[in-house]
Design a protein around this motif. Structure first.
Motif, PDB file in Angstrom:
ATOM      1  N   UNK A 109       0.948  -1.318   0.062  1.00  8.03           N
ATOM      2  CA  UNK A 109      -0.008  -0.016  -0.065  1.00  8.03           C
ATOM      3  C   UNK A 109       0.918   1.357   0.086  1.00  8.03           C
ATOM      4  N   UNK A 110       0.201   2.415  -0.092  1.00 12.96           N
ATOM      5  CA  UNK A 110       0.758   3.717  -0.433  1.00 12.96           C
ATOM      6  C   UNK A 110       1.878   4.008   0.739  1.00 12.96           C
ATOM      7  N   UNK A 111       1.495   3.569   1.887  1.00  8.17           N
ATOM      8  CA  UNK A 111       2.284   3.944   3.229  1.00  8.17           C
ATOM      9  C   UNK A 111       3.632   3.152   3.319  1.00  8.17           C
ATOM     10  N   UNK A 112       3.541   1.926   2.592  1.00  6.08           N
ATOM     11  CA  UNK A 112       4.858   1.165   2.635  1.00  6.08           C
ATOM     12  C   UNK A 112       5.442   1.181   1.553  1.00  6.08           C
ATOM     13  N   UNK A 152     -11.644   5.636  -9.342  1.00  4.59           N
ATOM     14  CA  UNK A 152     -12.141   5.201  -7.962  1.00  4.59           C
ATOM     15  C   UNK A 152     -11.687   3.835  -7.819  1.00  4.59           C
ATOM     16  N   UNK A 153     -11.651   3.601  -6.469  1.00  2.00           N
ATOM     17  CA  UNK A 153     -11.278   2.390  -6.042  1.00  2.00           C
ATOM     18  C   UNK A 153     -12.307   1.258  -6.526  1.00  2.00           C
ATOM     19  N   UNK A 154     -11.829   0.139  -6.944  1.00  2.00           N
ATOM     20  CA  UNK A 154     -12.730  -0.780  -7.912  1.00  2.00           C
ATOM     21  C   UNK A 154     -12.939  -0.583  -9.342  1.00  2.00           C
ATOM     22  N   UNK A 155     -12.414   0.575  -9.623  1.00  2.00           N
ATOM     23  CA  UNK A 155     -12.642   0.930 -11.138  1.00  2.00           C
ATOM     24  C   UNK A 155     -11.461   0.076 -11.832  1.00  2.00           C
ATOM     25  N   UNK A 156     -12.043  -0.099 -13.260  1.00  2.00           N
ATOM     26  CA  UNK A 156     -11.080  -0.778 -14.268  1.00  2.00           C
ATOM     27  C   UNK A 156     -10.888   0.462 -15.217  1.00  2.00           C
ATOM     28  N   UNK A 208       1.737   9.145 -11.939  1.00  2.00           N
ATOM     29  CA  UNK A 208       0.931   8.867 -10.914  1.00  2.00           C
ATOM     30  C   UNK A 208      -0.562   8.085 -11.101  1.00  2.00           C
ATOM     31  N   UNK A 209      -0.720   7.356 -10.231  1.00  2.00           N
ATOM     32  CA  UNK A 209      -2.129   6.701 -10.396  1.00  2.00           C
ATOM     33  C   UNK A 209      -2.652   6.967  -8.916  1.00  2.00           C
ATOM     34  N   UNK A 210      -3.659   7.875  -9.062  1.00  2.00           N
ATOM     35  CA  UNK A 210      -4.557   8.005  -7.794  1.00  2.00           C
ATOM     36  C   UNK A 210      -5.849   7.456  -7.504  1.00  2.00           C
ATOM     37  N   UNK A 211      -5.843   6.849  -6.784  1.00  2.00           N
ATOM     38  CA  UNK A 211      -7.087   5.754  -6.426  1.00  2.00           C
ATOM     39  C   UNK A 211      -7.862   6.324  -5.296  1.00  2.00           C
ATOM     40  N   UNK A 212      -9.137   7.112  -5.691  1.00  2.00           N
ATOM     41  CA  UNK A 212      -9.897   7.384  -4.573  1.00  2.00           C
ATOM     42  C   UNK A 212     -10.574   6.468  -3.827  1.00  2.00           C
ATOM     43  N   UNK A 213     -10.401   6.448  -2.496  1.00  2.00           N
ATOM     44  CA  UNK A 213     -11.194   5.558  -1.909  1.00  2.00           C
ATOM     45  C   UNK A 213     -12.691   5.515  -1.875  1.00  2.00           C
ATOM     46  N   UNK A 251      -6.855  -0.964  -4.796  1.00  2.00           N
ATOM     47  CA  UNK A 251      -6.123  -0.310  -3.546  1.00  2.00           C
ATOM     48  C   UNK A 251      -6.074   1.098  -3.673  1.00  2.00           C
ATOM     49  N   UNK A 252      -6.734   2.025  -2.624  1.00  2.00           N
ATOM     50  CA  UNK A 252      -6.831   3.257  -2.659  1.00  2.00           C
ATOM     51  C   UNK A 252      -5.261   4.046  -2.410  1.00  2.00           C
ATOM     52  N   UNK A 253      -5.133   4.975  -2.784  1.00  2.00           N
ATOM     53  CA  UNK A 253      -3.726   5.675  -2.513  1.00  2.00           C
ATOM     54  C   UNK A 253      -3.246   6.411  -3.782  1.00  2.00           C
ATOM     55  N   UNK A 254      -2.033   6.791  -3.818  1.00  2.00           N
ATOM     56  CA  UNK A 254      -1.238   7.510  -4.773  1.00  2.00           C
ATOM     57  C   UNK A 254      -0.023   6.726  -5.092  1.00  2.00           C
ATOM     58  N   UNK A 255       0.067   6.311  -6.428  1.00  2.00           N
ATOM     59  CA  UNK A 255       1.294   5.405  -6.445  1.00  2.00           C
ATOM     60  C   UNK A 255       1.737   5.810  -8.114  1.00  2.00           C
ATOM     61  N   UNK A 256       3.364   5.984  -7.831  1.00  2.00           N
ATOM     62  CA  UNK A 256       3.847   6.448  -9.217  1.00  2.00           C
ATOM     63  C   UNK A 256       4.016   5.350 -10.069  1.00  2.00           C
ATOM     64  N   UNK A 257       4.267   5.856 -11.232  1.00  2.00           N
ATOM     65  CA  UNK A 257       4.285   4.757 -12.629  1.00  2.00           C
ATOM     66  C   UNK A 257       5.488   5.718 -13.189  1.00  2.00           C
ATOM     67  N   UNK A 258       6.504   4.885 -13.638  1.00  2.00           N
ATOM     68  CA  UNK A 258       7.961   5.503 -14.237  1.00  2.00           C
ATOM     69  C   UNK A 258       8.555   4.650 -14.905  1.00  2.00           C
ATOM     70  N   UNK A 259       9.372   5.214 -15.578  1.00  2.00           N
ATOM     71  CA  UNK A 259      10.354   4.413 -16.487  1.00  2.00           C
ATOM     72  C   UNK A 259      11.425   3.996 -15.683  1.00  2.00           C
ATOM     73  N   UNK A 260      11.556   2.576 -15.654  1.00  2.00           N
ATOM     74  CA  UNK A 260      12.586   1.874 -14.659  1.00  2.00           C
ATOM     75  C   UNK A 260      13.973   1.976 -15.510  1.00  2.00           C
ATOM     76  N   UNK A 261      14.132   2.266 -16.508  1.00  2.00           N
ATOM     77  CA  UNK A 261      15.302   2.632 -16.972  1.00  2.00           C
ATOM     78  C   UNK A 261      15.725   4.217 -16.566  1.00  2.00           C
TER      79      UNK A 261
END
Lengths: 386, 269
Positions: free
Chosen positions: A98-101, B176-180, B264-269, B237-247
């Motif tokens: 999850x985001x926190x970890x 939103x959470x659960x969206x595809x 980023x991917x932002x998933x609203x709860x 899962x909710x939260x803010x997650x980066x997406x980036x080139x791994x080179x």
């Protein structure tokens, strides 16, 4: 050699610096630390500065960082302390935490100088994963802050309904640019980083030919090659047909269709799990090419040496690699074993072992994965179940 | 969804993301300048056409970059109507294939059978790498030295470099959470890129250069030079997650981290 059976050498991960704190090699404390004052050694013996992770009780960092192993379904608490002069994190690459970890400054947290942290996650999926620092990632990775994570299953299947195998062989590809490691402060601009050392488990060239680095197999006992890349290069593994290789997984997930790899491409951050069951008597190498991602030039070819255990002239290190039954509830037996040491998955030694005539009594032990070192030489993994 | 003719304008203008390049080329949906290339849509398995207007001062060669349509030369001020074949669902690259046209970034994607504004939500990532020196040569009217080493120093998603990728509603995935959702990805650069998703695995739905990977569930996805790929993300899962080139040279701007091919991917709860 007729008594030489079940002889597998887990590929000793990297140089002596890696070997010593490897999960399979010696007692581990449960806490990782980050450091910025370490060295790796090139084939000619030249030391190159590295940053990295190590076990607190060992007190030194390694390239790559210690292998982390967990059992599928385990709730993991990974303790981390940072005594180094800069902030660091642990990003658990591919574990979908999850985001926190997540180990990303800004969206999760940094561990500043002198701070401790615990990363929590559930090891839901078996497979091959990675971990690395995500602070100024371009620099901290080329300096060496990365390692591999394995999530395995008690029954030695790759995944539910998947094939069984005898042993894991972690193989982590990476590279570094010596000039950057010698002068990380002066390494800007980062897009100029052009690696000139290409490694498998932190070693290259003649280092990979040392006896302890050779992967031994027994015909009919498949080995699970855990291939992962933290390189800046594109790695291409050229599988000889005699290895009878089959690719089952990528990025910690089963593939919808299995395939027999010929030239397996592994991009930065990718992982593959390939089972090999080489032809009896085979003694050869698996060439791994490092191609520049920028201009597609071949930078280096490093070889993984693989040999039928029956061909080895070394003294057998242990008879009965996996022990039986394995997994177990009450007892596990290694025929002919005389001495045993055991650590749990967090590296804590198990005290007061009840061990007689090759039989270890594990009744009442917490379920989980353990590592046993037999007669001071051979290290193997076993699992205690309910 | 548009089936038949719509228009594509070849325009020359400025691009704030790369200070060293005074002028760049783009494919826009109207004669009004936009620093982002326009993304086109078509229904799957239906042939259609496209009007291309060259508003630039030099001739250019346009092509659907999948090897099935030969390049079409369009003189300055001319208009061409090009036929698009019936195509299966997927992400396809299109754009200018003359040196100046591609060098200055007039490249985009055709989304076939992927409907924006629908369900699943559709996002797109036009990936590219840029070398400032090469861009400066092209924009000053001279061909770069073909023997010079390529040293890219800018990396973009939808012609944006991090942090401005977060200001682009297609580069930033907000669900939103659960969206595809689906993500159409095209690599227009001169090198392969490899996208790492934090927090999620994605499924490869289509790929023109790596069809054997269709159906794979991945957290790290190579997008080869010239590739069009479609990915499916389930926001579980909710939260803010980066997406980036791994080179990781590609998460920089002019050599400085963080930048480049990072969103980023932002998933609203």
């Amino acid at each position: 050699m007729s008594t030489v059976k079940h002889i597998f050498h887990i590929l000793v991960l990297s140089s002596a610096a890696w070997l010593a704190p490897s999960l399979y090699a010696q007692q581990q404390p449960p806490q990782l630390f980050s450091g910025m004052e370490g060295y790796t050694f090139l084939p000619g013996g030249t030391p190159v500065p590295i940053w990295g992770y190590g076990w607190v009780a060992d007190g030194f960092i390694t390239l790559p960082a210690p292998l982390l192993t967990y059992t599928q379904g385990e709730s993991v608490q990974l303790n981390f302390t940072n005594p180094s002069p800069e902030s660091h994190t642990i990003h658990l690459h591919g574990l979908d935490v999850d985001q926190a970890n997540d180990g990303v400054p800004g969206t999760s947290f940094s561990v500043t100088t002198g701070d401790d942290a615990t990363y929590s996650f559930d090891a839901d999926y078996p497979g091959t994963f990675l971990y690395h620092c995500h602070v100024t990632t371009t620099l901290h990775l080329t300096m060496g802050m990365y390692g591999m994570v394995l999530v395995t299953r008690p029954d030695f299947t790759l995944y539910e309904g998947g094939p069984t195998y005898a042993e894991d062989v972690p193989l982590l590809f990476s590279d570094l640019e010596v000039a950057t490691n010698l002068d990380p402060v002066g390494s800007y601009p980062f897009h100029d980083i052009r690696p000139d050392v290409f490694m498998i488990n932190g070693e290259s060239g003649s280092q990979l030919e040392a006896p302890g680095r050779i992967v031994h197999f027994e015909p009919g006992q498949p080995l699970a090659l855990r291939l992962g890349s933290m390189a800046y290069s594109r790695v291409v593994c050229q599988f000889p047909p005699e290895l009878n290789a089959t690719c089952y997984m990528s990025d910690g997930r089963p593939l919808p269709t299995l395939f027999e790899p010929n030239a397996l491409e592994i991009y930065p951050g990718e992982r593959f799990t390939v089972l090999i069951d080489p032809e009896p008597g085979w003694d050869g190498s698996l060439p791994c090419e490092f191609w520049s991602m920028v201009d597609e030039t071949l930078e280096s070819t490093e070889n993984i040496h693989i040999r039928d255990a029956a061909l080895t002239i070394e003294e057998p290190q242990f008879i009965g690699v996996k022990g039986y039954p394995n997994p177990t509830r009450e007892h596990i037996t290694w025929d002919d074993a005389r001495q045993i040491e055991v650590w749990n998955a967090y590296g804590k030694p198990v005290a007061d072992l009840r061990f007689e005539q090759g039989v270890l009594d594990v009744s009442g032990w917490p379920i989980g994965t353990y590592v046993a070192r037999i007669d001071g030489r051979r290290s193997v993994r076993f699992v205690v179940i309910e | 969804m548009t089936f038949g003719q719509d228009s594509l304008y070849i325009l020359r203008g400025t691009w704030n993301q790369l200070p060293e390049a005074p002028e760049v080329l783009r494919l826009n949906a109207s004669a009004d300048w936009s620093e982002q290339n326009h993304v086109f849509e078509r229904e799957a398995d239906i042939a259609s056409n496209l009007v291309i207007v060259n508003e630039d001062t030099t001739s250019h060669v346009w092509a659907l970059l999948m090897g099935e349509i030969e390049g079409i030369t369009i003189e300055p001020g001319d208009t061409a109507v090009v036929d698009l074949p019936a195509l299966p669902m997927g992400t396809y690259r299109l754009g200018l294939i003359d040196g100046e046209g591609s060098g200055l970034g007039a490249q985009s994607m055709l989304q076939v059978g992927l409907q924006s504004g629908g369900d699943p939500a559709l996002f797109h990532w036009n990936l590219c790498d840029w070398e400032a020196q090469q861009m400066t040569s092209w924009s000053s009217g001279s061909e770069p030295d073909p023997n010079a080493a390529y040293v890219p120093n800018y990396f973009s998603i939808n012609e944006q470099t991090y942090p401005t990728t977060l200001e682009d509603p297609n580069a930033l995935i907000s669900v939103a959470l659960g969206d595809t959702c689906w993500i159409a990805v095209a690599n227009h650069g001169q090198m392969d890129h490899v996208l790492h998703f934090h927090g999620f695995h994605v499924e490869v739905l289509t790929s023109n250069l790596q069809p054997t990977r269709i159906g794979w569930s991945k957290d790290t996805v190579p997008i080869k030079k010239g590739e069009g790929m479609t990915l499916q993300l389930v926001a579980n899962q909710a939260g803010i997650y980066p997406v980036h080139d791994h080179n990781l040279i590609a998460v920089t701007n002019a050599g400085f981290y963080p930048g480049g091919m990072l969103t980023q991917i932002i998933v609203d709860p």
